[in-house]
Design a protein around this motif. Structure first.
Motif, PDB file in Angstrom:
ATOM      1  N   ASP A   3       0.812  -1.219   0.000  1.00 48.46           N
ATOM      2  CA  ASP A   3       0.000   0.000   0.000  1.00 48.46           C
ATOM      3  C   ASP A   3       0.843   1.265   0.000  1.00 48.46           C
ATOM      4  O   ASP A   3       0.470   2.266  -0.616  1.00 48.46           O
ATOM      5  CB  ASP A   3      -0.921   0.004   1.228  1.00 48.46           C
ATOM      6  CG  ASP A   3      -2.257  -0.650   0.923  1.00 48.46           C
ATOM      7  OD1 ASP A   3      -2.368  -1.245  -0.162  1.00 48.46           O
ATOM      8  OD2 ASP A   3      -3.161  -0.568   1.761  1.00 48.46           O
ATOM      9  N   TYR A   4       1.980   1.239   0.717  1.00 52.16           N
ATOM     10  CA  TYR A   4       2.789   2.467   0.824  1.00 52.16           C
ATOM     11  C   TYR A   4       3.361   2.848  -0.545  1.00 52.16           C
ATOM     12  O   TYR A   4       3.365   4.025  -0.935  1.00 52.16           O
ATOM     13  CB  TYR A   4       3.903   2.268   1.846  1.00 52.16           C
ATOM     14  CG  TYR A   4       4.454   3.560   2.419  1.00 52.16           C
ATOM     15  CD1 TYR A   4       4.216   4.791   1.816  1.00 52.16           C
ATOM     16  CD2 TYR A   4       5.224   3.552   3.570  1.00 52.16           C
ATOM     17  CE1 TYR A   4       4.723   5.970   2.341  1.00 52.16           C
ATOM     18  CE2 TYR A   4       5.737   4.729   4.109  1.00 52.16           C
ATOM     19  CZ  TYR A   4       5.483   5.926   3.481  1.00 52.16           C
ATOM     20  OH  TYR A   4       5.986   7.084   3.996  1.00 52.16           O
ATOM     21  N   VAL A  65       2.319  -3.863   4.061  1.00 50.27           N
ATOM     22  CA  VAL A  65       2.077  -2.650   3.272  1.00 50.27           C
ATOM     23  C   VAL A  65       3.365  -2.096   2.679  1.00 50.27           C
ATOM     24  O   VAL A  65       3.330  -1.145   1.898  1.00 50.27           O
ATOM     25  CB  VAL A  65       1.376  -1.562   4.115  1.00 50.27           C
ATOM     26  CG1 VAL A  65       0.094  -2.086   4.713  1.00 50.27           C
ATOM     27  CG2 VAL A  65       2.302  -0.998   5.180  1.00 50.27           C
ATOM     28  N   THR A 204      -2.148   2.128   6.250  1.00 52.41           N
ATOM     29  CA  THR A 204      -0.820   2.104   5.620  1.00 52.41           C
ATOM     30  C   THR A 204       0.254   2.414   6.650  1.00 52.41           C
ATOM     31  O   THR A 204       1.357   1.858   6.616  1.00 52.41           O
ATOM     32  CB  THR A 204      -0.761   3.103   4.452  1.00 52.41           C
ATOM     33  OG1 THR A 204      -1.825   2.811   3.543  1.00 52.41           O
ATOM     34  CG2 THR A 204       0.567   3.021   3.729  1.00 52.41           C
TER      35      THR A 204
END
Length: 577
Positions: A3-4, A65, A204
């Motif tokens: 996600d990051y 993430v 996140t």
């Protein structure tokens, strides 16, 4: 998953690319140096602090993430965030500052005549007290993972740097237009607040419950995160402003800094800022660096001369001002020039004019073009002499050429003199200089013809007509409509002459020193765009006045079109003939 990294792909990288495309043609070597300089400082200063926060579990990242690689326990995506946030905010500050001459905002608070400088002193002290307290007080509160630890660490980490930057750049931070100081802080801060809200909501990254205050700016946006992005953008913009402050001092005071390195060392910048905070100032109006300052001082001289001579209430007073300017030039270009003689030559001028004239960079200019400029003013005044209707100053095209040479070719020559004086490479041959000076004079005439075509109606209202008298055939001027058609035909003729001269001489711009080439292109193309707009309207049968909302009956180019033309020109676009 990852996600990051997705945050960067969706939210930060596109903005960085967009700003790079917009700013790319406008970037100077100094801008690139500033971006790299601030990047290095931001990353170096933030990594130890951020590493401490992660190791002490003030904030954390779920393993699924992030991609995996870390630097001192900091995920690679987080390190990249330091880099790209600094890049985006710095680019925005550079873009918004392009139209500002920073040196004109320098003041000396110790000078009793500098009212602005003295008025800033209380603000300087107030800022020093506030940031000193913010640097010290958080150290005496809380410990471990107590509530508010994250906010305390943010303030303690940022305040010493804010204090230093305030000391170095408070004048500019208080006096520059808000669009160059507040806007580049507010815009990316608001955007990153939105990005952070999404990231916190998705998980996140997260802040440990025991270390935060539990206050939300809006749902999912913690007060600590809001303050963090606000302060980090302040650090970037203030650091960029402090850099600009140092460069402005280097440019504005050649007596103190005879040589300005293309990339001044950090030690030199700190020395300059420390010295400036005690003594330097610039009392009045000051391309890039010292060239830009001298070009503005030359323009200011021409503006003062035009205002005093052209706006004189009578021909007699206008002639008096021409004589005063001629005497001033005699003095400053004399081998016996000294301060006493200059003061005597300046005595007849108003105080505001004196403050500008005394800064004329006469040591870098030729005298002949300046005297020719005064001859142009004399031609203007002949329109108001007795019998000018029967014997106007512009009877033939040769008269028009001479007038344009006096008021415009001279300016082109003077500008090129400054460009070659400030050329850091000094690589141009004598033949190249002669070619460019000749082309510059021709281009100056071409631009003046655009000016004449644009101002036919406004000039007529004050009793001037620069269309050669021999072009008019009295037999065709049987009615106002016929006269208007005749004038339009002559405006087209002068306009086409201008475009022909432009086409013949624009390639010489590519032989100018590289550092000044883009600036000259923009100056020429911006003015020629007025001619293109007028030509378009002539072809469409439209009136030439108030093009784009021009004032006083003058044709002008809409601001959006001027910006677009300037950007394309800097990017290497060649205007149409």
């Amino acid at each position: 998953m990852y996600d990051y990294a997705l945050v960067h792909v969706v939210f930060t990288i596109p903005w960085a690319i967009a700003l790079s495309i917009i700013l790319g043609p406008l970037l100077t070597r100094r801008d690139v140096y500033k971006i790299c300089f601030l990047q290095l400082i931001a990353v170096s200063y933030t990594i130890p602090w951020d590493s401490y926060l992660i190791r002490t579990k003030v904030w954390s990242y779920p393993p699924d993430v992030i991609i995996g690689p870390t630097l001192l326990d900091i995920p690679a995506e987080e390190v990249f965030f330091f880099v790209i946030q600094t890049y985006i905010t710095t680019c925005l500050q550079i873009l918004l500052s392009k139209s500002v001459v920073t040196a004109t905002y320098l003041h000396n608070e110790a000078d009793p005549q500098d009212a602005v400088g003295r008025s800033l002193r209380p603000w300087k002290y107030a800022g020093q007290v506030i940031f000193t307290l913010c640097s010290v007080v958080p150290l005496f509160f809380g410990g471990g993972h107590a509530q508010g630890t994250y906010m305390r660490l943010i303030i303690a980490w940022a305040s010493p740097v804010l204090l230093m930057l305030w000391i170095f750049a408070y004048q500019l931070l208080l006096t520059l237009p808000w669009t160059t100081t507040l806007l580049p802080i507010a815009a990316p801060t608001l955007y990153l607040w939105i990005v952070d809200t999404i990231a916190l909501h998705r998980g996140t990254w997260s802040i440990e419950l025991g270390t935060k205050l539990g206050i939300h700016v809006w749902p999912h946006l913690e007060i600590e995160e809001a303050v963090f992005f606000l302060i980090t953008n302040m650090l970037i913009v203030w650091g960029s402003t402090a850099f600009d402050n140092a460069m402005a001092i280097l440019d504005a005071f050649p007596a103190h800094f005879p040589v300005v390195p293309g990339m001044p060392s950090p030690i030199l910048l700190l020395k300059v800022l420390a010295k400036k905070s005690r003594s330097f100032y610039l009392a009045s109006g000051v391309f890039s660096g010292r060239l830009r300052i001298d070009l503005i001082l030359l323009y200011a001289f021409c503006r003062v001369a035009d205002d005093l001579i052209d706006d004189a209430p009578s021909a007699k007073e206008a002639d008096m001002w021409v004589k005063h300017f001629s005497h001033f030039l005699d003095t400053v270009f004399s081998s016996k020039c000294d301060r006493e003689n200059v003061d005597q030559a300046l005595a007849p001028f108003p105080a505001e004019a004196r403050s500008i004239l005394v800064l004329l960079p006469s040591d870098k200019l030729k005298s002949a073009p300046l005297y020719s400029l005064l001859d142009g003013f004399r031609i203007d005044q002949r329109f108001f002499s007795e019998g000018s209707n029967e014997n106007p100053p512009i009877k033939t095209f040769a008269d028009l050429e001479r007038y344009a040479s006096c008021v415009a070719a001279t300016i082109g020559e003077l500008c090129l003199c400054l460009i070659y004086q400030h050329d850091p490479d000094q690589a141009a041959s004598a033949d190249t200089k002669r070619k460019c000076l000749t082309a510059g004079a021709e281009m100056g005439r071409a631009l003046q013809y655009i000016n004449i075509v644009r101002d036919v109606n406004t000039d007529a209202k004050v009793g001037r007509c620069y269309i050669p008298k021999e072009w008019f055939h009295q037999s065709t001027l049987s009615s106002p409509e016929a006269e208007e058609k005749e004038i339009l035909r002559h405006r087209k003729r002068i306009l086409e002459i201008s475009f022909k001269m432009y086409a013949e001489n624009r390639d010489a711009i590519e032989d100018l020193p590289l550092y000044a080439r883009s600036g000259i292109r923009v100056a020429v193309e911006s003015y020629m765009e007025i001619g293109r707009v007028m030509r378009e309207r002539m072809q469409q049968g439209k009136a030439l006045d108030f093009v784009g909302g021009g004032k006083s009956g003058r044709a002008s180019v809409p601001k959006s079109r001027r910006i677009w033309v300037g950007w394309k020109t800097m990017a290497g676009w060649r205007g149409s003939v």
